[in-house]
Write a protein that holds these residues in place. Structure first.
Motif, PDB file in Angstrom:
ATOM      1  N   GLU A 134     -28.855   4.903  24.683  1.00 18.89           N
ATOM      2  CA  GLU A 134     -27.397   4.942  24.544  1.00 18.89           C
ATOM      3  C   GLU A 134     -26.911   3.805  23.656  1.00 18.89           C
ATOM      4  O   GLU A 134     -26.013   3.982  22.834  1.00 18.89           O
ATOM      5  CB  GLU A 134     -26.745   4.834  25.929  1.00 18.89           C
ATOM      6  CG  GLU A 134     -25.239   4.829  25.888  1.00 18.89           C
ATOM      7  CD  GLU A 134     -24.622   4.556  27.236  1.00 18.89           C
ATOM      8  OE1 GLU A 134     -24.494   3.377  27.621  1.00 18.89           O
ATOM      9  OE2 GLU A 134     -24.280   5.531  27.925  1.00 18.89           O
ATOM     10  N   GLU A 135     -27.474   2.618  23.819  1.00 22.22           N
ATOM     11  CA  GLU A 135     -27.035   1.450  23.038  1.00 22.22           C
ATOM     12  C   GLU A 135     -27.408   1.559  21.576  1.00 22.22           C
ATOM     13  O   GLU A 135     -26.756   0.957  20.725  1.00 22.22           O
ATOM     14  CB  GLU A 135     -27.605   0.175  23.644  1.00 22.22           C
ATOM     15  CG  GLU A 135     -26.948  -0.176  24.974  1.00 22.22           C
ATOM     16  CD  GLU A 135     -27.575  -1.376  25.659  1.00 22.22           C
ATOM     17  OE1 GLU A 135     -28.634  -1.858  25.198  1.00 22.22           O
ATOM     18  OE2 GLU A 135     -27.011  -1.811  26.670  1.00 22.22           O
ATOM     19  N   ARG A 136     -28.449   2.320  21.247  1.00 18.77           N
ATOM     20  CA  ARG A 136     -28.854   2.476  19.838  1.00 18.77           C
ATOM     21  C   ARG A 136     -27.939   3.436  19.097  1.00 18.77           C
ATOM     22  O   ARG A 136     -27.921   3.438  17.877  1.00 18.77           O
ATOM     23  CB  ARG A 136     -30.290   2.984  19.751  1.00 18.77           C
ATOM     24  CG  ARG A 136     -31.315   1.868  19.913  1.00 18.77           C
ATOM     25  CD  ARG A 136     -32.677   2.397  19.625  1.00 18.77           C
ATOM     26  NE  ARG A 136     -33.041   3.326  20.692  1.00 18.77           N
ATOM     27  CZ  ARG A 136     -34.083   3.214  21.479  1.00 18.77           C
ATOM     28  NH1 ARG A 136     -34.932   2.254  21.308  1.00 18.77           N
ATOM     29  NH2 ARG A 136     -34.334   4.084  22.416  1.00 18.77           N
ATOM     30  N   ARG A 137     -27.197   4.267  19.807  1.00 11.80           N
ATOM     31  CA  ARG A 137     -26.327   5.256  19.150  1.00 11.80           C
ATOM     32  C   ARG A 137     -25.183   4.601  18.439  1.00 11.80           C
ATOM     33  O   ARG A 137     -24.643   3.634  18.713  1.00 11.80           O
ATOM     34  CB  ARG A 137     -25.766   6.251  20.176  1.00 11.80           C
ATOM     35  CG  ARG A 137     -26.826   7.152  20.669  1.00 11.80           C
ATOM     36  CD  ARG A 137     -26.217   8.210  21.585  1.00 11.80           C
ATOM     37  NE  ARG A 137     -27.291   8.897  22.276  1.00 11.80           N
ATOM     38  CZ  ARG A 137     -27.202   9.383  23.483  1.00 11.80           C
ATOM     39  NH1 ARG A 137     -26.105   9.293  24.152  1.00 11.80           N
ATOM     40  NH2 ARG A 137     -28.205  10.008  24.034  1.00 11.80           N
TER      41      ARG A 137
END
Length: 137
Positions: A134-137
């Protein structure tokens, strides 16, 4: 709850390398969430009081710097109140998941979040791999 040997805590999902939840461990996490909710409620009340207090000043005689400083202070208080309310909702959801027996299930992949992660961050709704994705999106 079941008989003396089986409990709701023991039924919660854990990762394969972790021990089952005990009633005491779950009660400790729940107490932390509830204590935090009380503190957050006080923060929201204080921030809302500051915001309301700012609304009562008429600003007569203020120069642009005074007006800007008051606006910035008000926006800061509003952000704090919003953040505290959001954390309260997250805590309420965690407690509701405890009551429903779904505490510890990743909301993305439905695998166990991990007991250690929940003990460190009781509001977690995602396992570490899903959170990283989620944080890489």
């Amino acid at each position: 709850m079941g008989t003396g040997t089986s409990s709701q805590a023991a039924e919660l999902p854990v990762r394969g390398d972790e021990e089952r939840w005990t009633d005491a461990e779950l009660a400790e996490v729940r107490a932390r969430l509830e204590t935090e909710m009380t503190a957050l409620g006080a923060e929201v009340a204080a921030a809302e009081s500051q915001i309301a207090e700012g609304d009562t000043s008429d600003g007569a005689g203020d120069d642009q710097a005074d007006t800007g400083a008051k606006t910035q202070a008000r926006e800061h208080e509003m952000a704090l109140a919003h953040n505290s309310r959001d954390m309260m909702v997250q805590n309420e959801r965690a407690i509701a998941r405890m009551d429903a027996g779904t505490y510890g299930v990743c909301e993305s992949c439905a695998k166990p979040i991990g007991k250690a992660r929940l003990q460190a961050f009781p509001r977690a709704t995602l396992c570490v791999p899903c959170k990283q994705r989620e944080e890489r999106r």
